[in-house]
Motif scaffolding. Structure first.
Motif, PDB file in Angstrom:
ATOM      1  N   ARG A 226     -10.965   9.294   0.891  1.00  7.36           N
ATOM      2  CA  ARG A 226     -11.582   9.081   2.189  1.00  7.36           C
ATOM      3  C   ARG A 226     -10.649   9.731   3.198  1.00  7.36           C
ATOM      4  O   ARG A 226      -9.434   9.570   3.082  1.00  7.36           O
ATOM      5  CB  ARG A 226     -11.688   7.588   2.474  1.00  7.36           C
TER       6      ARG A 226
ATOM      7  N   GLY B 184      -8.086  10.285   5.743  1.00  9.73           N
ATOM      8  CA  GLY B 184      -7.159   9.389   6.424  1.00  9.73           C
ATOM      9  C   GLY B 184      -6.942   8.074   5.710  1.00  9.73           C
ATOM     10  O   GLY B 184      -6.364   7.154   6.260  1.00  9.73           O
ATOM     11  N   GLY B 185      -7.393   7.973   4.477  1.00  6.94           N
ATOM     12  CA  GLY B 185      -7.181   6.707   3.775  1.00  6.94           C
ATOM     13  C   GLY B 185      -7.789   6.727   2.394  1.00  6.94           C
ATOM     14  O   GLY B 185      -7.832   7.760   1.740  1.00  6.94           O
TER      15      GLY B 185
ATOM     16  N   GLN C  31     -10.863   4.609  -0.234  1.00  3.59           N
ATOM     17  CA  GLN C  31     -11.893   3.593  -0.372  1.00  3.59           C
ATOM     18  C   GLN C  31     -11.714   2.957  -1.743  1.00  3.59           C
ATOM     19  O   GLN C  31     -11.499   3.656  -2.733  1.00  3.59           O
ATOM     20  CB  GLN C  31     -13.265   4.234  -0.247  1.00  3.59           C
TER      21      GLN C  31
ATOM     22  N   GLU D 139     -12.220  -0.349   2.704  1.00  2.00           N
ATOM     23  CA  GLU D 139     -11.654   0.878   3.265  1.00  2.00           C
ATOM     24  C   GLU D 139     -10.240   0.624   3.761  1.00  2.00           C
ATOM     25  O   GLU D 139      -9.989  -0.340   4.474  1.00  2.00           O
ATOM     26  CB  GLU D 139     -12.537   1.390   4.401  1.00  2.00           C
ATOM     27  N   LEU D 140      -9.339   1.472   3.318  1.00  4.56           N
ATOM     28  CA  LEU D 140      -7.947   1.356   3.748  1.00  4.56           C
ATOM     29  C   LEU D 140      -7.597   2.555   4.609  1.00  4.56           C
ATOM     30  O   LEU D 140      -7.989   3.677   4.299  1.00  4.56           O
ATOM     31  CB  LEU D 140      -7.006   1.322   2.538  1.00  4.56           C
ATOM     32  N   ASP D 141      -6.887   2.317   5.691  1.00  7.32           N
ATOM     33  CA  ASP D 141      -6.440   3.421   6.555  1.00  7.32           C
ATOM     34  C   ASP D 141      -4.945   3.605   6.398  1.00  7.32           C
ATOM     35  O   ASP D 141      -4.178   2.655   6.500  1.00  7.32           O
ATOM     36  CB  ASP D 141      -6.771   3.111   8.015  1.00  7.32           C
ATOM     37  N   PHE D 142      -4.586   4.823   6.120  1.00 11.40           N
ATOM     38  CA  PHE D 142      -3.157   5.128   6.040  1.00 11.40           C
ATOM     39  C   PHE D 142      -2.687   5.557   7.418  1.00 11.40           C
ATOM     40  O   PHE D 142      -3.471   6.039   8.215  1.00 11.40           O
ATOM     41  CB  PHE D 142      -2.886   6.263   5.050  1.00 11.40           C
ATOM     42  N   ASP D 143      -1.417   5.377   7.662  1.00  9.22           N
ATOM     43  CA  ASP D 143      -0.875   5.888   8.918  1.00  9.22           C
ATOM     44  C   ASP D 143      -0.972   7.396   8.888  1.00  9.22           C
ATOM     45  O   ASP D 143      -0.297   8.052   8.106  1.00  9.22           O
ATOM     46  CB  ASP D 143       0.595   5.469   9.087  1.00  9.22           C
ATOM     47  N   ALA D 144      -1.845   7.897   9.726  1.00  4.76           N
ATOM     48  CA  ALA D 144      -2.140   9.326   9.627  1.00  4.76           C
ATOM     49  C   ALA D 144      -1.215  10.132  10.506  1.00  4.76           C
ATOM     50  O   ALA D 144      -1.636  10.769  11.458  1.00  4.76           O
ATOM     51  CB  ALA D 144      -3.599   9.565  10.000  1.00  4.76           C
TER      52      ALA D 144
ATOM     53  N   ASP E 152      -1.711  13.999  10.419  1.00  5.89           N
ATOM     54  CA  ASP E 152      -2.920  14.526  11.040  1.00  5.89           C
ATOM     55  C   ASP E 152      -2.765  14.675  12.543  1.00  5.89           C
ATOM     56  O   ASP E 152      -3.467  15.446  13.169  1.00  5.89           O
ATOM     57  CB  ASP E 152      -4.086  13.594  10.736  1.00  5.89           C
TER      58      ASP E 152
END
Lengths: 238, 493
Positions: A192, A194-195, A197, A213-218, A221
Motif C-alpha cells: 500500500r 506509504g504503508g 495492508q 491499514e498501517l501507515d509508515f512514517d513516510a 516521500d
C-alpha cells in the motif's frame, strides 16, 4: 480502522454492557495478562491476542513480493527486543542482505544479529528448530523453501516455538493462505503506498479480519522528487 | 630432597590394551623379540612365565592376546603420565622406560602429607589404567630401586627430616640387586661371588669394587646412597595439546570412530582442567590405511573445556564429513588455548540466557552448517553501500555500532540490500525522490580493476540513487550509472 462485525445490533442496544467474545479488550480486562511484543502499530496491537507479537508459537507472514514493507512492520519489535534483551536475533536464509546501517538507523542493535545460511531445506529446518529449542535468540526470522515445506514440518516448528521463549516469524508466499497451518498467528501482507495492508488470517481469541491499514512514517516521500542539489554540494560531505 | 618414584611394571602392555575397544578381560601378553616380557593378571594366573616364547605361551592359553612392544608409544605414554604427575609437583623427571621420579618435598603440606599424596597419585594412575608401585627415598636411584622391588616405604621409619646416607642404607636393606640399574653382566659376576642383595654390595670396600667392576659401578653406588649428587632434568609441560589413538585393527564407519574420539576428548578435558584453560579450536586428524588423512576442525566462539560439548560438536562435524573406509588412527590437537572463564550466572535469574548460550548456539550451528554459514552483522562507516556493512564472527564483543554518516546526514537507506545489483528497466518504476549522488572510492579504482568484472562491484562507484515504487508496490532503491544503465540495489521494505 478495525471493524468488528456487528451482527446483532438489537442485542447490543438492549444490553449495552454485554461482553461479546469478539471484543478482545474485554478479555484482557478479565485478567488475562498480555505478554506480546509491541508491534509499534497500536492499531495492530489491538487486534492481536497478546497485544503484540506472540512470544511463543509461530507467526506466519504471507507476502508475495519482498520489500513491500515487511521489515518496517517488524522493525519496532526487533528494535525493542535487541535493546532490552541480551539474546540474539536470528535470520535464517534471508532473501537479501539485511543492510546494517539501515537497521541501526531504526534502532536495531546490529551486533545482536545472527545470519544463518543453511545449504538445503533439511538443514534450514534443523537450524530453525535448534534456534527455537536452545532459547538463545529473542526472535527468529526464517525463510523456508515453500515447495518443500510440509504440514508436519510446520507443526513441528510450531511445537518447538511453543516450548521456547522466542518470537518466531516464518515468511511464506500468499498462496499458502488457503492451506491450514498450526501457526499461532497468520498475517497476509499487501503493498500500500506509504504503508501496508494486513489481513489477519488466523489469530488467537478472535475471528479473521481483513483490511487493516498501517501507515509508515513516510519520511522519504517528503523529500521532493525534484531535489536538484548539485553534486558539488555533496562533495564536501562525502 | 625427597624423591617419590612411580614405577609402572606393565606400562607397555597397558598402553597396547588401551587401544582396544571396551574392556579386555582375556589373558594378554606383551612380546619383544618373540619372548614374553609382560603379562596381565589373567595370563599370570594361567602361569605364563616371563621370558617364555610366544609359542609356549600360546600352547598354554590358545585364546591369548599378544602385542608387540612399541617403545615409541611407551615413551609417549610415559610423557603423558609425567604431565599428569605435574599436577602434584613441578619437579617431575621421567626415568625411561617405565618410571617417573617426583621431587615431593615441597608438595607435602599442600596434599596433606606423604601418605595422602601417594594415595592420590596411585588413584589417578589407576583411573588412567595403569598398575603402579610407588616408593619414597632421599635419592632418586634409591626410590626407583625400592619402587621396582615393590616394597612400600611409607610409614614411620621414613621421616623426611632424617636425611642422610644412613637412612638410605636402612631403607634398602634386603632389596635384591635385580631391581638396580646395574648391567646384567655385573649382576651375574656379583651373583657368582655370592652377592645378591644391595646391602651386601654396599658393605664391600669401594676401592676394591672399583678395581674389579670399573668406575661406573662406584658412581652408581655413590649416587644411590647420596654421597654424590644426582641432578635430574625436569619436564616442562606442553602448552599445546596433541594426542592420538592408534587403532590395532582398522575401524569402519563413523560410529566406531566415536570410541577413540571420546577417549581423546576426555583426555583433552583433563589436560585443560589442570591448566584452567579452555580450547577455541580442535583439529581432528583421521588417518586411513591408505590415502590422505581427513582433517576436521571444530571452532568455538568461546573457550570451552568440557568433553561432552567437544564430542557433541565434533560429532556434528563428523556427520557431514566424508570418512575413509578403514581408519587406522585418530588424533586430536587443541589450538588457541586460552584461560577459561565461566560465565557469571545471574543470581536472580533475571537474564535467563547469558552469552554462554549464544556461544553454544553459534558453535552448534557452525559445527553442522560450516563456519561460513553463520555470520554476525556490523555496519562500517563508508558511503559506498557495498562497503557499509560487513559480516563478522558472531558473538564477538564490541561489534561495530557505527551508524553510517550518510544516515546522520538524513539520507535514507534500504533495509534489504541486494548482494549484486540487478539490471532493470527504469520505465517500470515510478520515481519518488532523488537523485542522491554517491561518488567515492576512487582510491580503490586500481584495486577494483585488478579484480574480475563480477567482483568489481562496489569499490569505485559513481552512481545517482533514486527511490522508486515497483509495479508490485515495493519501495525500491535504484541507481543509474554514468553510462545510463539502471540497477535495482535494495528494498526499503
Amino acid at each position: 480502522m478495525l471493524e468488528i462485525p456487528d451482527t446483532k445490533g438489537s442485542i447490543t442496544r438492549a444490553l449495552p454492557n454485554l461482553w461479546r467474545a469478539s471484543e478482545l479488550p474485554g478479555l484482557r480486562s478479565a485478567g488475562i495478562k498480555s505478554d506480546g511484543i509491541e508491534t509499534g502499530f497500536p492499531g495492530l496491537d489491538d487486534v492481536l491476542f497478546d497485544q503484540g507479537w506472540p512470544r511463543t508459537g509461530l507467526t506466519e507472514l504471507l507476502l508475495d513480493d519482498p520489500g513491500i514493507g515487511e521489515l518496517t512492520l517488524l522493525a519496532s519489535a526487533l528494535a525493542s527486543l535487541s535493546a532490552t534483551e541480551e539474546r540474539l536475533i536470528a535470520w535464517i536464509a534471508p532473501p537479501f542482505v539485511p543492510f546494517a546501517p539501515a537497521l541501526a538507523a531504526v534502532g536495531i542493535d546490529v551486533s545482536k544479529m545472527l545470519l544463518v545460511y543453511p545449504d538445503n531445506h533439511a538443514d534450514a529446518l534443523w537450524t530453525f528448530e535448534q534456534v527455537l529449542k536452545t532459547g538463545a535468540c529473542s526472535a527468529l526470522l526464517g525463510w523456508l523453501a515453500e515447495h518443500e515445506l510440509k504440514f508436519a514440518e510446520i507443526r513441528r516448528l510450531q511445537f518447538a516455538a511453543r516450548q521456547g521463549r522466542t518470537w518466531a516469524g516464518l515468511f511464506r508466499p500468499t498462496t499458502a493462505a488457503g492451506n491450514a497451518s498450526p501457526a499461532e498467528l497468520r498475517l497476509r501482507l499487501w503493498p500500500r503506498p506509504g504503508g501496508l495492508q494486513l489481513d489477519v488470517i488466523k489469530r488467537r481469541g478472535g475471528w479473521p479480519l481483513s483490511g487493516i491499514e498501517l501507515d509508515f512514517d513516510a519520511d522519504i516521500d517528503t523529500r521532493s522528487c525534484l531535489d536538484t542539489r548539485h553534486p558539488a554540494d555533496e562533495s564536501c560531505s562525502g | 630432597m625427597l624423591w617419590l618414584a612411580l614405577y609402572f611394571p606393565m606400562l607397555g602392555l597397558e598402553e597396547r590394551l588401551d587401544t582396544l575397544d571396551g574392556d579386555t578381560t582375556g589373558p594378554a601378553v606383551l612380546v619383544a623379540d618373540n619372548r614374553v616380557v609382560q603379562v596381565n593378571e589373567q595370563a599370570r594366573r594361567a602361569e605364563i612365565a616371563l621370558g617364555s616364547t610366544l609359542a609356549t605361551a600360546n600352547s598354554i592359553v590358545p585364546e591369548l592376546n599378544h602385542f608387540n612392544r612399541d617403545p615409541s608409544a611407551e615413551e609417549e605414554r610415559l610423557g603423558r603420565l609425567a604431565e599428569m604427575a605435574y599436577r602434584y609437583t613441578p619437579k617431575v623427571s621421567p626415568a625411561p622406560p617405565d618410571a617417573l621420579l617426583l621431587e615431593v618435598r615441597g608438595s607435602l603440606r599442600l596434599f596433606g602429607g606423604l601418605k595422602a599424596l601417594s594415595v592420590q597419585l596411585a588413584d589417578e594412575c589407576r583411573r588412567l589404567g595403569h598398575e603402579q608401585s610407588l616408593a619414597v627415598a632421599t635419592t632418586p636411584l634409591a626410590a626407583l630401586m625400592l619402587a621396582r622391588s615393590g616394597m612400600e616405604t611409607f610409614g614411620d621409619e621414613l621421616d623426611p627430616s632424617r636425611v642422610g646416607e644412613k637412612s638410605v642404607r636402612t631403607a634398602l636393606r634386603g632389596v635384591s640387586l635385580t631391581h638396580s640399574d646395574l648391567p646384567p653382566r655385573d649382576l651375574e659376576r656379583l651373583a657368582n661371588m655370592g652377592i645378591t642383595r644391595i646391602d651386601e654390595l654396599l658393605r664391600l670396600p669401594p676401592g676394591e669394587l672399583g678395581k674389579r667392576f670399573g668406575l661406573t659401578l662406584i658412581d652408581y653406588l655413590a649416587r644411590l646412597t647420596g654421597r654424590k649428587s644426582d641432578p635430574r632434568a625436569f619436564i616442562e609441560p606442553h602448552e599445546r595439546f596433541q594426542s592420538s589413538v592408534h587403532l590395532l585393527e582398522p575401524v569402519r564407519g563413523k560410529d566406531a570412530l566415536l570410541f577413540p574420539m571420546r577417549k581423546l576428548a576426555a583426555e583433552l578435558a583433563r589436560w585443560l582442567a589442570r591448566r584452567h584453560f579452555g580450547a577455541r579450536l580442535l583439529t581432528w586428524t583421521v588417518k586411513p590405511l591408505t590415502g590422505p588423512a581427513v582433517v576436521l576442525t571444530v571452532e568455538f566462539a568461546q573457550p570451552r573445556r568440557d568433553d561432552l560439548s567437544f564430542l557433541n560438536l565434533s560429532r556434528l562435524k563428523l556427520d557431514s564429513a566424508d570418512m575413509p573406509g578403514e581408519v587406522m588412527s585418530v588424533s586430536l590437537r587443541a589450538d588457541f588455548v586460552a584461560p577459561f572463564t565461566t560465565a557469571l550466572a545471574d543470581l536472580w535469574g533475571m537474564t535467563e540466557h547469558s552469552t554462554a548460550t549464544h556461544a553454544e548456539l553459534v558453535d552448534l550451528l557452525a559445527a553442522k552448517l560450516g563456519a561460513e554459514a553463520v555470520r554476525g552483522l556490523c555496519s562500517v562507516d563508508d558511503h559506498r553501500p557495498e562497503q557499509a556493512w560487513s559480516t563478522e564472527h558472531p558473538v564477538s564483543q564490541g561489534a561495530g555500532r557505527t551508524v553510517g554518516s550518510d544516515l546522520a546526514l538524513g539520507y535514507s537507506r534500504p533495509m534489504w540490500l541486494l548482494d549484486l545489483p540487478k539490471p532493470i528497466d527504469a520505465k517500470l518504476y515510478e520515481m519518488v525522490s532523488g537523485p542522491e549522488r554517491i561518488e567515492t572510492g576512487w582510491w580503490e579504482r586500481e584495486f577494483a580493476a585488478r579484480n574480475p568484472p563480477e567482483k568489481r562491484n562496489g569499490y569505485a562507484v559513481a552512481r545517482d540513487y533514486y527511490v522508486a515504487y515497483s509495479k508490485h508496490g515495493a519501495k525500491c532503491w535504484l541507481y543509474r550509472e554514468q553510462n545510463e544503465r539502471w540497477f535495482l540495489h535494495g528494498y526499503f521494505s
